[in-house]
Motif scaffolding. Sequence first.
Motif, short mmCIF file in Angstrom:
data_model
loop_
_atom_site.label_atom_id
_atom_site.label_comp_id
_atom_site.label_asym_id
_atom_site.label_seq_id
_atom_site.Cartn_x
_atom_site.Cartn_y
_atom_site.Cartn_z
N GLY A 23 25.11 57.00 37.26
CA GLY A 23 26.16 56.68 36.73
C GLY A 23 26.02 54.96 36.47
N ILE A 24 25.27 54.20 37.19
CA ILE A 24 25.58 52.99 36.84
C ILE A 24 25.06 52.66 35.94
CG2 ILE A 24 23.66 50.60 37.37
CD1 ILE A 24 24.20 51.82 40.42
N PHE A 25 23.70 53.12 35.30
CA PHE A 25 23.44 52.89 33.58
C PHE A 25 24.62 53.72 33.29
CE2 PHE A 25 19.27 52.89 35.83
CZ PHE A 25 18.70 51.79 34.76
N GLY A 27 27.33 53.22 33.28
CA GLY A 27 29.04 53.14 33.27
C GLY A 27 28.33 50.91 32.60
#
Lengths: 196, 219, 175
Positions: A23-25, A27
Amino acid sequence: MGPLLPNDIIPFEWSSIIAIVIGIFFGFILESSGFSSSRKLAGVFYGYDFAVLKVFFTAALVSLIGLLYMDYLGYVDMSSLYVHPTYLWAAIIGGAIMGIGFVAGGFCPGTSLCAVAIGKIDAIVYVIGIMVGVFIFSELYSVFEPIYTGYFYGNITLVDSLGINPYWFVFLFTIAAVIIFVLVDMIRKRVKKVFY
Amino acid sequence: MINRKLVKFLSFRYVILALLFIILAGGLVLLPKFEKQEGIKPEQLLSNIISPERYITTDELADRIINQDPSLLLIDLRDEETFKKYSLPNAINMPLKNLFDEDSSAFLNQDAYDVVFFSNDNFDADQAWILCNRLDYKNLYVLKGGINRWFKTIINPPHPKENMPLEAFKLYATRKAASMYFGVAYPDQVKTNVPKRPRPTPKKVITVKKKKKAPEGGC
Amino acid sequence: MKIKKQNKHLYWNPYYGGFLLGILIIFTFYITGRGLGASGAMKSSVVAIVNSAAPEHAESSAYYSKFLDDTKSPMNNWLVFETLGVLIGALISGGISGRIGWRTQHSPKITRRRRLIFAFSGGILFGLGAQIARGCTSGAALSGMAVLSSGGFITMLAIFGTAYLFAYFFRKNWI
């Protein structure tokens, strides 16, 4: 070999952590590509900015070609990947409603989340709107149920429904995408620039 | 100073990238296609085939049936007609051509039971065994000699000759007892109650879930 | 200078972003066997809210009960964690390029109020559509296209097709 989680190569407990990392990547990429700006997103429909289309098609092509190569080399088994099920009319009607929502609101769920993270108030309102939409759907589920569950064709791919060789399809799709990219750049040069 | 050559090269960067994409996608079309190897490796399969452990003799099988071994799953590979005429107790009929029907994989692809294949002789059972073993199904056995040997050894055991060793007589005694269990009447035993052919309750076969967890949906 | 003023909007080259996104999709499929998603987390939130506000209603409803599990909360879901990650990632990216700040982005020709109303109604429509089609642009269209899913392609065509058809009616909001 892959996919790693369903085949228990990575223990199941890791799935939530992996979810956050992915998810971080996700986003980061969306935000850095400018998807947190509704006016940039909407540009694709008015011809002043085609970032959505370019990112979208490049991503689809890279992932398609990459997955097919990985399948060919035996790193990942294409047949054990999750294929989005095909409910013909649900996809068309749902897609049409989403299309109107897209051009009216200027976001899609993923991009609105990015915009929420950097404090866009319209995105926060949009996310609340999505939740209300989900709520309406759930409350009126009995109305939508015939479309929602009908016309089910299974988890089919284009290979099943068109009987086309996936490799040829990807090749033609790539050429089509490149042509679209060129056309889109030509259109953008003619359309009046919009600063946002 | 800006490197002029680099600038010239970079002005073509989108063309180069596009070409790279098309070449990569074209590579997929041109790559030689081959059938994917499904199941276990050929070497592994070969060593499994050579191993004698895959056979179960009629005596062992009779012993396990009489002891009502709960982990036994008998699979009759002959066609339905012959299956109805005679089969081993509690066997499941699964003609060889139906071996890979959808509902049969639940019986075969599991590790709760020892699956024993049998047919009239070895051949069909061996085929089924190899096909299933290649798919990496576990705990598969073949009844050595099939139904024919079953008849010769258990149901109708040959009377040992006088000059045979003691073991042969012992074996005959067990086989005779076993055959009585399976419902064969002997003249010298007629007075005693011939035990009825026992019909243990049909086994419940638990459908074992597929080992691979299917990935769930997205949105 | 215009360039100085526009600096805040300097985003990645779209091809570069698309390439990285494609790699991420491959990676996601390789690890988890499924694609990315976004609207699923919002659905989980709605289910969780309804479940805590009116448990009997959620239990009896045909749709909510699909996502209710006695053993775990509806928020204990892969997509919810992924969405948390999206928020963190976007915050990092926005922080690096200095894009963080409370503001409503709208065309100078329309009022802030109008923009918010349209955002809200657009959100309702998108939420509704995403439930009918079982996924949004990321879950159905993007991840579906990566595995050549027919449903994914149909959804993608439907979304962009209708959006182009209706773009004319909303042009005042954007241009």
